[in-house]
Design a protein around this motif. Structure first.
Motif, PDB file in Angstrom:
ATOM      1  N   ARG A  55      65.633  35.364  39.089  1.00  0.00           N
ATOM      2  CA  ARG A  55      65.398  36.548  39.937  1.00  0.00           C
ATOM      3  C   ARG A  55      63.898  36.878  39.998  1.00  0.00           C
ATOM      4  O   ARG A  55      63.379  37.221  41.046  1.00  0.00           O
ATOM      5  CB  ARG A  55      66.199  37.717  39.387  1.00  0.00           C
ATOM      6  N   LEU A  56      63.220  36.770  38.865  1.00  0.00           N
ATOM      7  CA  LEU A  56      61.780  37.027  38.834  1.00  0.00           C
ATOM      8  C   LEU A  56      61.031  35.956  39.629  1.00  0.00           C
ATOM      9  O   LEU A  56      60.048  36.247  40.289  1.00  0.00           O
ATOM     10  CB  LEU A  56      61.268  37.074  37.390  1.00  0.00           C
ATOM     11  N   ASN A  57      61.499  34.715  39.533  1.00  0.00           N
ATOM     12  CA  ASN A  57      60.929  33.597  40.278  1.00  0.00           C
ATOM     13  C   ASN A  57      59.420  33.453  40.033  1.00  0.00           C
ATOM     14  O   ASN A  57      58.614  33.574  40.954  1.00  0.00           O
ATOM     15  CB  ASN A  57      61.220  33.757  41.777  1.00  0.00           C
ATOM     16  N   PRO A  58      59.014  33.184  38.791  1.00  0.00           N
ATOM     17  CA  PRO A  58      57.590  33.086  38.452  1.00  0.00           C
ATOM     18  C   PRO A  58      56.882  32.020  39.278  1.00  0.00           C
ATOM     19  O   PRO A  58      57.408  30.933  39.490  1.00  0.00           O
ATOM     20  CB  PRO A  58      57.602  32.688  36.971  1.00  0.00           C
ATOM     21  N   GLN A  59      55.675  32.360  39.727  1.00  0.00           N
ATOM     22  CA  GLN A  59      54.918  31.476  40.604  1.00  0.00           C
ATOM     23  C   GLN A  59      53.546  31.180  40.009  1.00  0.00           C
ATOM     24  O   GLN A  59      53.027  31.955  39.200  1.00  0.00           O
ATOM     25  CB  GLN A  59      54.748  32.134  41.974  1.00  0.00           C
ATOM     26  N   ASP A  73      61.470  33.882  24.063  1.00  0.00           N
ATOM     27  CA  ASP A  73      62.317  32.964  24.823  1.00  0.00           C
ATOM     28  C   ASP A  73      62.222  33.214  26.325  1.00  0.00           C
ATOM     29  O   ASP A  73      62.201  32.269  27.115  1.00  0.00           O
ATOM     30  CB  ASP A  73      63.767  32.990  24.335  1.00  0.00           C
ATOM     31  N   MET A  74      62.095  34.465  26.744  1.00  0.00           N
ATOM     32  CA  MET A  74      61.939  34.737  28.175  1.00  0.00           C
ATOM     33  C   MET A  74      60.565  34.294  28.658  1.00  0.00           C
ATOM     34  O   MET A  74      60.446  33.702  29.733  1.00  0.00           O
ATOM     35  CB  MET A  74      62.161  36.218  28.473  1.00  0.00           C
ATOM     36  N   ALA A  75      59.537  34.555  27.887  1.00  0.00           N
ATOM     37  CA  ALA A  75      58.180  34.146  28.271  1.00  0.00           C
ATOM     38  C   ALA A  75      58.125  32.623  28.444  1.00  0.00           C
ATOM     39  O   ALA A  75      57.473  32.128  29.368  1.00  0.00           O
ATOM     40  CB  ALA A  75      57.167  34.620  27.236  1.00  0.00           C
ATOM     41  N   PHE A  78      59.728  31.815  31.749  1.00  0.00           N
ATOM     42  CA  PHE A  78      58.838  32.146  32.857  1.00  0.00           C
ATOM     43  C   PHE A  78      57.747  31.088  33.014  1.00  0.00           C
ATOM     44  O   PHE A  78      57.455  30.637  34.124  1.00  0.00           O
ATOM     45  CB  PHE A  78      58.183  33.519  32.639  1.00  0.00           C
ATOM     46  N   ALA A  79      57.150  30.689  31.900  1.00  0.00           N
ATOM     47  CA  ALA A  79      56.081  29.690  31.945  1.00  0.00           C
ATOM     48  C   ALA A  79      56.595  28.355  32.474  1.00  0.00           C
ATOM     49  O   ALA A  79      55.935  27.708  33.298  1.00  0.00           O
ATOM     50  CB  ALA A  79      55.466  29.521  30.555  1.00  0.00           C
ATOM     51  N   LYS A  80      57.768  27.953  32.037  1.00  0.00           N
ATOM     52  CA  LYS A  80      58.346  26.680  32.472  1.00  0.00           C
ATOM     53  C   LYS A  80      58.615  26.690  33.977  1.00  0.00           C
ATOM     54  O   LYS A  80      58.309  25.730  34.687  1.00  0.00           O
ATOM     55  CB  LYS A  80      59.638  26.417  31.692  1.00  0.00           C
ATOM     56  N   MET A  81      59.161  27.789  34.460  1.00  0.00           N
ATOM     57  CA  MET A  81      59.451  27.883  35.894  1.00  0.00           C
ATOM     58  C   MET A  81      58.170  27.886  36.723  1.00  0.00           C
ATOM     59  O   MET A  81      58.103  27.239  37.776  1.00  0.00           O
ATOM     60  CB  MET A  81      60.278  29.134  36.180  1.00  0.00           C
ATOM     61  N   GLY A  90      51.135  22.954  43.670  1.00  0.00           N
ATOM     62  CA  GLY A  90      49.780  23.242  43.229  1.00  0.00           C
ATOM     63  C   GLY A  90      49.557  24.718  42.949  1.00  0.00           C
ATOM     64  O   GLY A  90      50.492  25.503  42.903  1.00  0.00           O
ATOM     65  N   GLY A  91      48.304  25.065  42.765  1.00  0.00           N
ATOM     66  CA  GLY A  91      47.951  26.452  42.486  1.00  0.00           C
ATOM     67  C   GLY A  91      47.450  26.606  41.059  1.00  0.00           C
ATOM     68  O   GLY A  91      47.499  25.680  40.255  1.00  0.00           O
ATOM     69  N   ALA A  92      46.973  27.798  40.793  1.00  0.00           N
ATOM     70  CA  ALA A  92      46.435  28.109  39.466  1.00  0.00           C
ATOM     71  C   ALA A  92      47.569  28.274  38.454  1.00  0.00           C
ATOM     72  O   ALA A  92      48.719  28.545  38.817  1.00  0.00           O
ATOM     73  CB  ALA A  92      45.623  29.405  39.540  1.00  0.00           C
ATOM     74  N   ASP A  93      47.226  28.128  37.194  1.00  0.00           N
ATOM     75  CA  ASP A  93      48.203  28.369  36.134  1.00  0.00           C
ATOM     76  C   ASP A  93      48.675  29.820  36.178  1.00  0.00           C
ATOM     77  O   ASP A  93      47.896  30.724  36.482  1.00  0.00           O
ATOM     78  CB  ASP A  93      47.587  28.128  34.752  1.00  0.00           C
ATOM     79  N   ALA A  94      49.919  30.029  35.881  1.00  0.00           N
ATOM     80  CA  ALA A  94      50.424  31.391  35.685  1.00  0.00           C
ATOM     81  C   ALA A  94      49.960  31.865  34.310  1.00  0.00           C
ATOM     82  O   ALA A  94      49.753  31.060  33.398  1.00  0.00           O
ATOM     83  CB  ALA A  94      51.947  31.412  35.769  1.00  0.00           C
ATOM     84  N   THR A  95      49.789  33.145  34.173  1.00  0.00           N
ATOM     85  CA  THR A  95      49.446  33.737  32.889  1.00  0.00           C
ATOM     86  C   THR A  95      50.635  34.552  32.429  1.00  0.00           C
ATOM     87  O   THR A  95      51.074  35.469  33.139  1.00  0.00           O
ATOM     88  CB  THR A  95      48.208  34.649  33.011  1.00  0.00           C
ATOM     89  N   ILE A  96      51.182  34.202  31.277  1.00  0.00           N
ATOM     90  CA  ILE A  96      52.331  34.920  30.722  1.00  0.00           C
ATOM     91  C   ILE A  96      51.855  35.615  29.453  1.00  0.00           C
ATOM     92  O   ILE A  96      51.420  34.959  28.504  1.00  0.00           O
ATOM     93  CB  ILE A  96      53.497  33.963  30.377  1.00  0.00           C
ATOM     94  N   LEU A  97      51.919  36.925  29.454  1.00  0.00           N
ATOM     95  CA  LEU A  97      51.515  37.716  28.293  1.00  0.00           C
ATOM     96  C   LEU A  97      52.762  38.307  27.652  1.00  0.00           C
ATOM     97  O   LEU A  97      53.608  38.867  28.346  1.00  0.00           O
ATOM     98  CB  LEU A  97      50.575  38.844  28.710  1.00  0.00           C
TER      99      LEU A  97
END
Length: 105
Positions: A55-59, A73-75, A78-81, A90-97
């Motif tokens: 649902r969040l669909n991390p990009q 476990d959620m972070a 998110f990072a894997k997705m 492509g694109g920049a790395d996502a940042t998961i805090l």
């Protein structure tokens, strides 16, 4: 007991004592928290968490803040997705805090 009371489990405790008691519970179970969730939910919690992540669909390039992130476990989901989306287009790395009140988690 004098002063306001709070419920902790099946007993009443002083309201100002409850945060310490709750923290103690999480301190004790932190190493086994995910296993405990597996056992208590029959593994269904993993499906719920996958649904939340979908649902969040991390990009790529997004900043995601996981408050009360517990074991992470959620972070990790998110990072894997976000990495998979990044590999596709492509694109920049996502940042998961991740942050959690309890350092043991």
């Amino acid at each position: 007991m004098t002063g306001p009371a709070a419920t902790f489990g099946f007993r009443d405790v002083a309201a100002d004592e409850k945060p310490r008691l709750v923290r103690g519970v999480f301190d004790r179970v932190a190493r086994r928290y995910d296993l405990m969730n597996d056992l208590m939910s029959g593994g269904v919690h993993r499906l719920w968490k996958d649904a939340v992540a979908a649902r969040l669909n991390p990009q790529p390039g997004e900043v995601i803040i996981d408050c009360a992130g517990g074991t992470g476990d959620m972070a990790r989901r998110f990072a894997k997705m976000a990495r998979r989306a990044q590999q596709r287009r492509g694109g920049a790395d996502a940042t998961i805090l991740l942050m959690d009140y309890n350092a043991e988690m």
